[in-house]
Design a protein around this motif. Sequence first.
Motif, PDB file in Angstrom:
ATOM      1  N   THR A  21      -6.127  19.612  21.412  1.00 64.38           N
ATOM      2  CA  THR A  21      -6.024  19.183  22.521  1.00 64.38           C
ATOM      3  C   THR A  21      -6.401  18.349  23.521  1.00 64.38           C
ATOM      4  O   THR A  21      -6.025  18.851  24.835  1.00 64.38           O
ATOM      5  CB  THR A  21      -6.046  20.825  23.290  1.00 64.38           C
ATOM      6  OG1 THR A  21      -7.958  21.517  22.856  1.00 64.38           O
ATOM      7  CG2 THR A  21      -5.300  22.001  22.233  1.00 64.38           C
ATOM      8  N   ASP A  44     -14.854   8.887  23.035  1.00 69.37           N
ATOM      9  CA  ASP A  44     -13.956   9.835  22.151  1.00 69.37           C
ATOM     10  C   ASP A  44     -14.406   9.831  20.442  1.00 69.37           C
ATOM     11  O   ASP A  44     -14.886   8.720  20.386  1.00 69.37           O
ATOM     12  CB  ASP A  44     -12.695   8.889  22.294  1.00 69.37           C
ATOM     13  CG  ASP A  44     -11.375   9.083  21.870  1.00 69.37           C
ATOM     14  OD1 ASP A  44     -10.753   9.647  20.513  1.00 69.37           O
ATOM     15  OD2 ASP A  44     -10.398   8.805  21.708  1.00 69.37           O
ATOM     16  N   ARG A  79      -1.360  24.042  22.550  1.00 68.47           N
ATOM     17  CA  ARG A  79      -2.501  24.559  23.474  1.00 68.47           C
ATOM     18  C   ARG A  79      -3.650  25.354  22.997  1.00 68.47           C
ATOM     19  O   ARG A  79      -4.666  25.670  23.819  1.00 68.47           O
ATOM     20  CB  ARG A  79      -1.602  25.648  24.276  1.00 68.47           C
ATOM     21  CG  ARG A  79      -0.699  27.037  24.172  1.00 68.47           C
ATOM     22  CD  ARG A  79      -0.433  27.713  24.969  1.00 68.47           C
ATOM     23  NE  ARG A  79      -0.262  29.080  24.916  1.00 68.47           N
ATOM     24  CZ  ARG A  79       1.079  29.042  23.704  1.00 68.47           C
ATOM     25  NH1 ARG A  79       2.018  28.370  23.918  1.00 68.47           N
ATOM     26  NH2 ARG A  79       1.805  30.969  23.059  1.00 68.47           N
ATOM     27  N   ARG A 137     -17.012  26.545  13.413  1.00 69.82           N
ATOM     28  CA  ARG A 137     -17.123  25.801  14.514  1.00 69.82           C
ATOM     29  C   ARG A 137     -16.166  24.463  14.168  1.00 69.82           C
ATOM     30  O   ARG A 137     -16.239  23.577  15.427  1.00 69.82           O
ATOM     31  CB  ARG A 137     -18.809  24.972  14.582  1.00 69.82           C
ATOM     32  CG  ARG A 137     -19.307  23.607  14.903  1.00 69.82           C
ATOM     33  CD  ARG A 137     -21.028  23.757  14.350  1.00 69.82           C
ATOM     34  NE  ARG A 137     -21.108  23.235  13.368  1.00 69.82           N
ATOM     35  CZ  ARG A 137     -20.418  21.720  13.016  1.00 69.82           C
ATOM     36  NH1 ARG A 137     -20.177  20.861  14.564  1.00 69.82           N
ATOM     37  NH2 ARG A 137     -20.669  21.215  12.386  1.00 69.82           N
ATOM     38  N   ARG A 138     -16.173  23.721  12.776  1.00 73.03           N
ATOM     39  CA  ARG A 138     -15.358  23.198  12.823  1.00 73.03           C
ATOM     40  C   ARG A 138     -13.574  23.182  13.252  1.00 73.03           C
ATOM     41  O   ARG A 138     -13.118  22.082  13.283  1.00 73.03           O
ATOM     42  CB  ARG A 138     -15.070  22.065  11.472  1.00 73.03           C
ATOM     43  CG  ARG A 138     -16.904  21.794  10.795  1.00 73.03           C
ATOM     44  CD  ARG A 138     -17.108  21.789   9.357  1.00 73.03           C
ATOM     45  NE  ARG A 138     -16.736  20.548   8.863  1.00 73.03           N
ATOM     46  CZ  ARG A 138     -16.349  20.054   7.530  1.00 73.03           C
ATOM     47  NH1 ARG A 138     -17.737  20.342   6.708  1.00 73.03           N
ATOM     48  NH2 ARG A 138     -15.099  19.286   7.236  1.00 73.03           N
ATOM     49  N   ALA A 172      -9.237  21.904  17.256  1.00 74.44           N
ATOM     50  CA  ALA A 172      -8.854  22.421  17.818  1.00 74.44           C
ATOM     51  C   ALA A 172      -9.272  21.554  19.472  1.00 74.44           C
ATOM     52  O   ALA A 172      -8.112  21.314  20.291  1.00 74.44           O
ATOM     53  CB  ALA A 172      -9.412  23.567  18.088  1.00 74.44           C
ATOM     54  N   GLN A 173     -10.408  20.799  19.594  1.00 73.87           N
ATOM     55  CA  GLN A 173     -10.424  20.344  20.660  1.00 73.87           C
ATOM     56  C   GLN A 173     -10.196  18.779  20.951  1.00 73.87           C
ATOM     57  O   GLN A 173      -8.854  18.217  21.298  1.00 73.87           O
ATOM     58  CB  GLN A 173     -12.179  20.337  21.148  1.00 73.87           C
ATOM     59  CG  GLN A 173     -12.543  20.944  21.386  1.00 73.87           C
ATOM     60  CD  GLN A 173     -13.846  21.040  20.796  1.00 73.87           C
ATOM     61  OE1 GLN A 173     -15.170  20.092  21.933  1.00 73.87           O
ATOM     62  NE2 GLN A 173     -14.916  22.047  21.515  1.00 73.87           N
ATOM     63  N   LEU A 174      -9.704  17.887  19.242  1.00 71.47           N
ATOM     64  CA  LEU A 174      -9.115  16.964  18.967  1.00 71.47           C
ATOM     65  C   LEU A 174      -7.904  17.271  19.246  1.00 71.47           C
ATOM     66  O   LEU A 174      -7.189  16.494  20.109  1.00 71.47           O
ATOM     67  CB  LEU A 174      -8.900  16.897  17.651  1.00 71.47           C
ATOM     68  CG  LEU A 174     -10.624  15.845  17.521  1.00 71.47           C
ATOM     69  CD1 LEU A 174     -10.964  16.230  15.469  1.00 71.47           C
ATOM     70  CD2 LEU A 174     -11.261  15.207  18.236  1.00 71.47           C
ATOM     71  N   GLU A 230     -12.949  25.022  15.740  1.00 68.46           N
ATOM     72  CA  GLU A 230     -13.411  24.526  17.312  1.00 68.46           C
ATOM     73  C   GLU A 230     -13.144  23.179  17.449  1.00 68.46           C
ATOM     74  O   GLU A 230     -12.375  22.667  18.680  1.00 68.46           O
ATOM     75  CB  GLU A 230     -14.377  25.021  17.325  1.00 68.46           C
ATOM     76  CG  GLU A 230     -14.023  25.525  19.163  1.00 68.46           C
ATOM     77  CD  GLU A 230     -13.465  25.493  20.167  1.00 68.46           C
ATOM     78  OE1 GLU A 230     -12.827  25.550  20.553  1.00 68.46           O
ATOM     79  OE2 GLU A 230     -12.659  26.727  19.886  1.00 68.46           O
ATOM     80  N   LEU A 231     -13.277  22.354  16.534  1.00 65.97           N
ATOM     81  CA  LEU A 231     -14.266  20.707  16.441  1.00 65.97           C
ATOM     82  C   LEU A 231     -12.607  20.130  16.756  1.00 65.97           C
ATOM     83  O   LEU A 231     -11.857  19.603  17.927  1.00 65.97           O
ATOM     84  CB  LEU A 231     -14.932  20.324  15.716  1.00 65.97           C
ATOM     85  CG  LEU A 231     -16.391  20.998  16.615  1.00 65.97           C
ATOM     86  CD1 LEU A 231     -17.686  20.318  15.613  1.00 65.97           C
ATOM     87  CD2 LEU A 231     -16.599  20.413  17.600  1.00 65.97           C
ATOM     88  N   ALA A 253      -8.717  15.624  23.629  1.00 65.76           N
ATOM     89  CA  ALA A 253     -10.370  15.174  23.247  1.00 65.76           C
ATOM     90  C   ALA A 253     -10.132  14.303  23.003  1.00 65.76           C
ATOM     91  O   ALA A 253     -11.111  13.797  22.707  1.00 65.76           O
ATOM     92  CB  ALA A 253     -11.736  16.186  22.541  1.00 65.76           C
ATOM     93  N   THR A 254      -9.603  13.359  22.376  1.00 60.77           N
ATOM     94  CA  THR A 254      -9.003  11.940  21.587  1.00 60.77           C
ATOM     95  C   THR A 254      -7.228  11.322  22.069  1.00 60.77           C
ATOM     96  O   THR A 254      -6.695  12.250  21.857  1.00 60.77           O
ATOM     97  CB  THR A 254      -9.268  12.037  20.187  1.00 60.77           C
ATOM     98  OG1 THR A 254      -9.146  11.136  19.344  1.00 60.77           O
ATOM     99  CG2 THR A 254      -8.021  12.803  19.601  1.00 60.77           C
TER     100      THR A 254
END
Length: 246
Positions: free
Chosen positions: A140, A3, A93, A130-131, A136-138, A133-134, A142-143
């Motif tokens: 959706t 995480d 999403r 890039r940031r 967005a991962q959090l 995208e990171l 990623a944490t």
Amino acid sequence: MTDPLAPLLELSGVAEAAKNAQDSVFAVHRHPANLRGGSATAAEASVRAARASAAVEGGEPELPEEGAVTDPVLAGALRVAEALESLLPTWRRAPAQALARLHVLAAADLVADHDSLGRPRVGDTDEVGRRLELLAQLVTGATAVPGAVLSAVVHGELLALRPFGSADGVVARAASRLTMIASGFDPKALTVPEVAYLRRSRIYRATADSFAGGEEEGVRAWLLFCCEAFEAGAREARGIADAAAS
């Protein structure tokens, strides 16, 4: 899978502050006026949040007694507030799409080139993309950090990036609000931390700058400040609920 935000909970005082914030918000949800939905509290909170967010950005916070809102920052903040509920599924999403829509709504009266609305700035290294995208991962999945921490990170990162070059503060605060709802931290959107950001605007800006610097103490200061604002926002919501119940 590691995480990426888990180390934030090891910073001094952060885990406790996040829990205190969550307890304060949950208490508002248990207020008698909110147990059967809380729609009146949520509606008033939404308007107060928009007005405070506009004021933080330098806009006019007062609603006209009659006629249309003429201040472009306030008009944008109100459009954003009205759209948050409908944007929630998109935020869960496809956060980048939601951010683009937030910018279209927030900055429609602020930019001359309407083709630029909803389009993040592109630099030589595309660091912004890039940031985002990171981020967005959090959002959706990623944490698994508490919603208070994730909401603060989303808020701080968007303030640091200023991805669109206009109305970025309104977008950042709206994205934080969406995160509060989506994470279950404030599922009915009853609280108004934006008022605390306005009342403590000097500290708000200073701690946001510290977060952007990336140093551990600066990140910690921002997280603690946001958790204090969440508690203040819960007190604001309690006042709204008390008035609705009287």
